[in-house]
Design a protein around this motif. Structure first.
Motif, PDB file in Angstrom:
ATOM      1  N   LEU A  38       9.823  -7.655  -4.321  1.00  0.00           N
ATOM      2  CA  LEU A  38       9.163  -6.481  -3.387  1.00  0.00           C
ATOM      3  C   LEU A  38       9.670  -5.875  -2.247  1.00  0.00           C
ATOM      4  N   THR A  39      10.527  -4.716  -1.867  1.00  0.00           N
ATOM      5  CA  THR A  39      10.562  -4.652  -0.807  1.00  0.00           C
ATOM      6  C   THR A  39      10.091  -3.577   0.150  1.00  0.00           C
ATOM      7  N   SER A  40       9.969  -3.024   1.340  1.00  0.00           N
ATOM      8  CA  SER A  40       9.385  -1.742   1.801  1.00  0.00           C
ATOM      9  C   SER A  40      10.815  -1.328   1.695  1.00  0.00           C
ATOM     10  N   GLU A  41      10.131   0.441   1.990  1.00  0.00           N
ATOM     11  CA  GLU A  41      10.914   1.632   1.327  1.00  0.00           C
ATOM     12  C   GLU A  41      12.368   1.668   2.557  1.00  0.00           C
ATOM     13  N   MET A  42      13.449   1.127   1.531  1.00  0.00           N
ATOM     14  CA  MET A  42      14.746   1.889   2.811  1.00  0.00           C
ATOM     15  C   MET A  42      15.184   0.868   3.882  1.00  0.00           C
ATOM     16  N   ALA A  43      15.113  -0.115   2.694  1.00  0.00           N
ATOM     17  CA  ALA A  43      14.886  -1.408   3.460  1.00  0.00           C
ATOM     18  C   ALA A  43      16.204  -2.547   3.710  1.00  0.00           C
ATOM     19  N   LEU A  44      17.065  -2.061   3.165  1.00  0.00           N
ATOM     20  CA  LEU A  44      18.597  -2.167   3.172  1.00  0.00           C
ATOM     21  C   LEU A  44      19.387  -1.023   4.220  1.00  0.00           C
ATOM     22  N   THR A  45      18.656  -0.176   4.273  1.00  0.00           N
ATOM     23  CA  THR A  45      18.923   0.429   5.820  1.00  0.00           C
ATOM     24  C   THR A  45      18.713   0.580   6.837  1.00  0.00           C
ATOM     25  N   GLY A  46      17.257   0.312   6.679  1.00  0.00           N
ATOM     26  CA  GLY A  46      16.558  -0.118   8.184  1.00  0.00           C
ATOM     27  C   GLY A  46      15.617   1.543   7.574  1.00  0.00           C
ATOM     28  N   TYR A  47      14.439   1.769   8.198  1.00  0.00           N
ATOM     29  CA  TYR A  47      13.821   2.862   8.093  1.00  0.00           C
ATOM     30  C   TYR A  47      13.460   3.718   9.829  1.00  0.00           C
ATOM     31  N   THR A 151       6.462   3.488  -6.950  1.00  0.00           N
ATOM     32  CA  THR A 151       6.276   5.019  -6.242  1.00  0.00           C
ATOM     33  C   THR A 151       7.334   4.557  -5.125  1.00  0.00           C
ATOM     34  N   ILE A 152       6.779   5.315  -4.415  1.00  0.00           N
ATOM     35  CA  ILE A 152       8.245   4.998  -3.256  1.00  0.00           C
ATOM     36  C   ILE A 152       7.497   6.294  -1.702  1.00  0.00           C
ATOM     37  N   CYS A 153       6.292   5.736  -1.123  1.00  0.00           N
ATOM     38  CA  CYS A 153       5.846   5.399  -0.102  1.00  0.00           C
ATOM     39  C   CYS A 153       4.935   7.205   0.011  1.00  0.00           C
ATOM     40  N   GLU A 154       5.547   9.099   0.589  1.00  0.00           N
ATOM     41  CA  GLU A 154       4.596   9.175  -0.395  1.00  0.00           C
ATOM     42  C   GLU A 154       4.360   9.713  -1.351  1.00  0.00           C
ATOM     43  N   ASP A 155       4.974   9.079  -2.518  1.00  0.00           N
ATOM     44  CA  ASP A 155       4.875   9.483  -3.865  1.00  0.00           C
ATOM     45  C   ASP A 155       3.112   8.940  -4.820  1.00  0.00           C
ATOM     46  N   ALA A 156       2.886   8.038  -3.250  1.00  0.00           N
ATOM     47  CA  ALA A 156       1.738   7.217  -3.796  1.00  0.00           C
ATOM     48  C   ALA A 156       0.706   8.081  -2.319  1.00  0.00           C
ATOM     49  N   TRP A 157       0.581   9.687  -1.680  1.00  0.00           N
ATOM     50  CA  TRP A 157      -0.799   9.707  -1.185  1.00  0.00           C
ATOM     51  C   TRP A 157      -1.381  11.175  -0.670  1.00  0.00           C
ATOM     52  N   ILE A 184       0.743  -1.290  -9.969  1.00  0.00           N
ATOM     53  CA  ILE A 184       0.998   0.511  -9.643  1.00  0.00           C
ATOM     54  C   ILE A 184       1.688  -0.587  -8.515  1.00  0.00           C
ATOM     55  N   VAL A 185       3.414   0.148  -8.516  1.00  0.00           N
ATOM     56  CA  VAL A 185       4.241  -0.624  -6.747  1.00  0.00           C
ATOM     57  C   VAL A 185       4.560   0.372  -5.968  1.00  0.00           C
ATOM     58  N   ASN A 186       3.964   0.070  -4.583  1.00  0.00           N
ATOM     59  CA  ASN A 186       4.507   1.159  -3.527  1.00  0.00           C
ATOM     60  C   ASN A 186       5.082   0.373  -2.094  1.00  0.00           C
ATOM     61  N   VAL A 216       0.095  -2.632  -5.404  1.00  0.00           N
ATOM     62  CA  VAL A 216       0.277  -3.606  -4.360  1.00  0.00           C
ATOM     63  C   VAL A 216       1.385  -2.339  -3.758  1.00  0.00           C
ATOM     64  N   TYR A 217       0.767  -2.857  -2.189  1.00  0.00           N
ATOM     65  CA  TYR A 217       1.640  -1.981  -1.420  1.00  0.00           C
ATOM     66  C   TYR A 217       2.493  -2.309   0.066  1.00  0.00           C
ATOM     67  N   ALA A 218       4.223  -2.373   0.102  1.00  0.00           N
ATOM     68  CA  ALA A 218       5.071  -2.880   0.582  1.00  0.00           C
ATOM     69  C   ALA A 218       5.531  -2.513   1.710  1.00  0.00           C
ATOM     70  N   ASN A 219       5.384  -2.699   3.304  1.00  0.00           N
ATOM     71  CA  ASN A 219       5.161  -1.604   4.259  1.00  0.00           C
ATOM     72  C   ASN A 219       6.168  -2.547   5.145  1.00  0.00           C
ATOM     73  N   GLN A 220       7.021  -1.921   5.880  1.00  0.00           N
ATOM     74  CA  GLN A 220       7.603  -1.933   7.099  1.00  0.00           C
ATOM     75  C   GLN A 220       6.921  -2.619   8.232  1.00  0.00           C
ATOM     76  N   THR A 221       8.178  -3.561   8.404  1.00  0.00           N
ATOM     77  CA  THR A 221       7.478  -4.085  10.333  1.00  0.00           C
ATOM     78  C   THR A 221       8.542  -3.713  11.305  1.00  0.00           C
ATOM     79  N   GLY A 222       7.958  -4.276  12.464  1.00  0.00           N
ATOM     80  CA  GLY A 222       9.108  -3.746  13.056  1.00  0.00           C
ATOM     81  C   GLY A 222       9.139  -2.041  14.421  1.00  0.00           C
ATOM     82  N   GLY A 223       9.790  -2.302  15.391  1.00  0.00           N
ATOM     83  CA  GLY A 223       9.611  -0.438  16.125  1.00  0.00           C
ATOM     84  C   GLY A 223      11.432  -0.570  16.112  1.00  0.00           C
ATOM     85  N   ASN A 224      11.258   0.833  15.243  1.00  0.00           N
ATOM     86  CA  ASN A 224      13.159   1.573  15.335  1.00  0.00           C
ATOM     87  C   ASN A 224      12.499   2.711  16.459  1.00  0.00           C
TER      88      ASN A 224
END
Length: 555
Positions: A38-47, A151-157, A184-186, A216-224
């Motif tokens: 499971l990756t984070s949201e839009m992991a392929l493009t970066g967010y 679910t994708i990010c906001e979908d679980a909020w 549930i995965v997010n 299970v919740y997968a979040n991106q890390t890093g600064g953009n």
């Protein structure tokens, strides 16, 4: 069922590099026994990719990159991949924010994001079409005898029982619950504000407990750009108990066995305000520099607390050997400030240049003598000093290809206690979302927790009254309220959206409040031209701040 959570630090737009990063992490997860990843949201493009999404060529290349990644993982575990998809319906916005189920070398199923946030830094309705209504199976993955709600990010909020009010008319989790999911995965790209992880864990735990399934919740890390993603991917038991948490502010591969609530590992973390601030500033500065192609940085050292903390962050983020500090004393610079600056640089292992500006000030005075004749010196001459320094720093930046870090804090930026084209010159504003009292607290925390007994920020820098030293015996409090009062008013007004009357009712002096809010209003044009900084608070002067310039507002 073991899920490999791939907590990665993508570079926005780098499809090839991001795909390689995902492939490597997926293979690592497979070696650790993951059944799927499971990756984070839009992991392929970066967010967030922002207006890159307006280019159909970029969206098309993203889909091809996803297909290529699926093929490379043909013999590995299946992957839920955060990506984007062209909207082929001809109706609505041209792109979907989606999760792709990659299995057996191809994309087998697409899950589209339902809730598109448009508050604060988010502007997803500008780009994306929401998932269409009417299909109860739209976000359900049936695989290997399991039913998984995707679910994708906001979908679980948007749980009305947790928030006591629903921000959207739909709740994707309510729809998914009708299929009695086993899990549930997010996939998330949830940017940091201080204290947000405790909110996330409380909210996601409540959701898991409500539906009585693991989450299970997968979040991106890093600064953009101005956003920091702190990672801290996590998982919860059917009772809502925290099962696992990945490290903060770092890449990680986390294996979660949703059938064994005692098997997870909860990474140690420090949720104190100063610790979160420090890690966010270091990560944000490092990523902004490296992702923008810089390896070295410049900092103008004044002998004050702001430039000292900025230099400390830069040294930690880029290595002291890659940071140069510049002292530019004027006739008003105290010997103590010069000595303190040199001591700081020596403590951190940073090289320095000293460039006295008195001769340049004299030349400016001579050149402007005729038009300024008969007028007393005022802030004009003070600003000239700052602009001389800004020009020298930009010259060094241009000559050596180094990123110039500005040193202004949030308090100064809020009320305009900064000089446009002077100390505001530069490419990245490291502490622009840290108020003055927070800068002092961070300096003390840094000495105690990062330096741990080694020489750090000299004590006189922390204890002496703040001063721009642009005229004899100048102190910040000559022009501004006490910083403790100022920062309290600014927090209420900027971050909590309180009006003048509400702030006065909270116990603050009316004249002081009116004066501060007037300064905030008049400084808007400066902030519009400021360098990007690092968002730390729920309301920063960055992407999410959209005030008009030419207006007559009363707040």
């Amino acid at each position: 069922m073991k899920i490999g959570v791939l907590q990665l630090n993508p570079i926005v737009g780098d499809l090839k590099g991001n795909a390689a990063r995902i492939l490597k992490a997926a293979n690592e997860a497979a070696e650790l026994g993951a059944d799927f990843c499971l990756t984070s949201e839009m992991a392929l493009t970066g967010y967030p990719p922002r207006d890159l999404l307006l280019y159909s060529g970029f969206v098309g290349r993203t889909w091809k990159a996803a297909q290529g990644l699926a093929l490379e993982l043909k013999d590995g575990p299946p992957l839920l991949l955060g990506a984007v998809e062209q909207n082929a319906t001809g109706q609505g916005k041209p792109v979907f924010n989606c999760a792709l189920w990659c299995e057996g070398g191809e994309i087998r199923q697409v899950f589209r994001k339902t809730l598109l946030p448009t508050y604060d830094v988010f502007d997803e309705a500008r780009y994306f079409e929401a998932a269409p209504l009417g299909d109860p199976e739209a976000n359900i993955l049936r695989w290997n005898g399991r039913t998984i709600a995707v679910t994708i990010c906001e979908d679980a909020w948007n749980d009305k029982d947790y928030w006591e009010i629903r921000a959207y008319s739909r709740d994707p989790l309510e729809d998914a619950a009708k299929s009695s999911p086993d899990c549930i995965v997010n996939l998330s790209a949830s940017p940091l504000f201080l204290g947000k992880q405790q909110l996330r864990e409380d909210m996601l735990g409540a959701v898991a407990g409500k539906y009585k399934v693991p989450l299970v919740y997968a979040n991106q890390t890093g600064g953009n750009d101005d956003l920091i993603f702190d990672g801290r991917s996590c998982a919860f038991s059917p009772g809502g108990k925290l099962m696992a948490r990945a490290p903060g502010f770092a890449e990680a591969v986390m294996i979660v066995d949703v059938d064994d609530t005692d098997a997870g590992r909860i990474s140690n973390d420090d949720f104190s305000r100063e610790a979160e601030t420090w890690h966010a500033l270091v990560l944000g500065t490092r990523d902004y520099a490296h992702k923008s192609g810089f390896s070295t940085a410049l900092v103008g050292l004044s002998g004050g607390i702001d430039s000292a903390v900025t230099a400390a962050v830069a040294a930690e983020a880029l290595g002291p050997e890659n940071v140069t500090c510049v002292l530019m004393p004027s006739p008003y610079s105290s010997k103590g400030s010069i000595d303190d600056s040199l001591a700081l640089a020596e403590n951190l292992g940073i090289r320095t240049y000293t460039l006295p500006i008195e001769p340049i000030m004299e030349q400016f005075g001579n050149t402007l003598a005729e038009p300024f004749a008969g007028r007393e010196p005022d802030t004009t001459e003070e600003n000239i000093q700052s602009r001389i320094r800004g020009n020298l720093l930009m010259a060094l930046s241009n000559k050596f290809g180094a990123l110039l870090l500005t040193t202004g804090n949030k308090s100064e930026l809020a009320v305009g206690y900064c000089t446009i084209y002077g100390d505001m010159s530069g490419g990245f504003a490291v502490i622009s979302d840290v108020d003055k009292t927070g800068v002092f607290a961070l300096a003390r925390w840094y000495n105690a927790n990062v330096r741990r007994g080694a020489p750090g920020i000299p004590e006189p820098i922390i204890t002496k009254p703040p001063s721009a030293e642009l005229r004899p015996d100048q102190k910040d409090q000559d022009s501004l309220p006490d910083y403790a009062v100022l920062d309290s008013i600014l927090e209420l007004h900027v971050e909590r959206h309180k009006s003048k009357e509400e702030i006065i009712d909270a116990g603050f002096d009316g004249e002081t409040v009116e004066r501060v809010l007037k300064l905030v209003r008049f400084a808007e044009f400066k902030r519009r031209q400021a360098a990007p900084g690092i968002k730390l608070t729920p309301r920063s002067f960055g992407t999410g701040w959209r005030m008009p310039l030419a207006c007559r507002r009363e707040l």
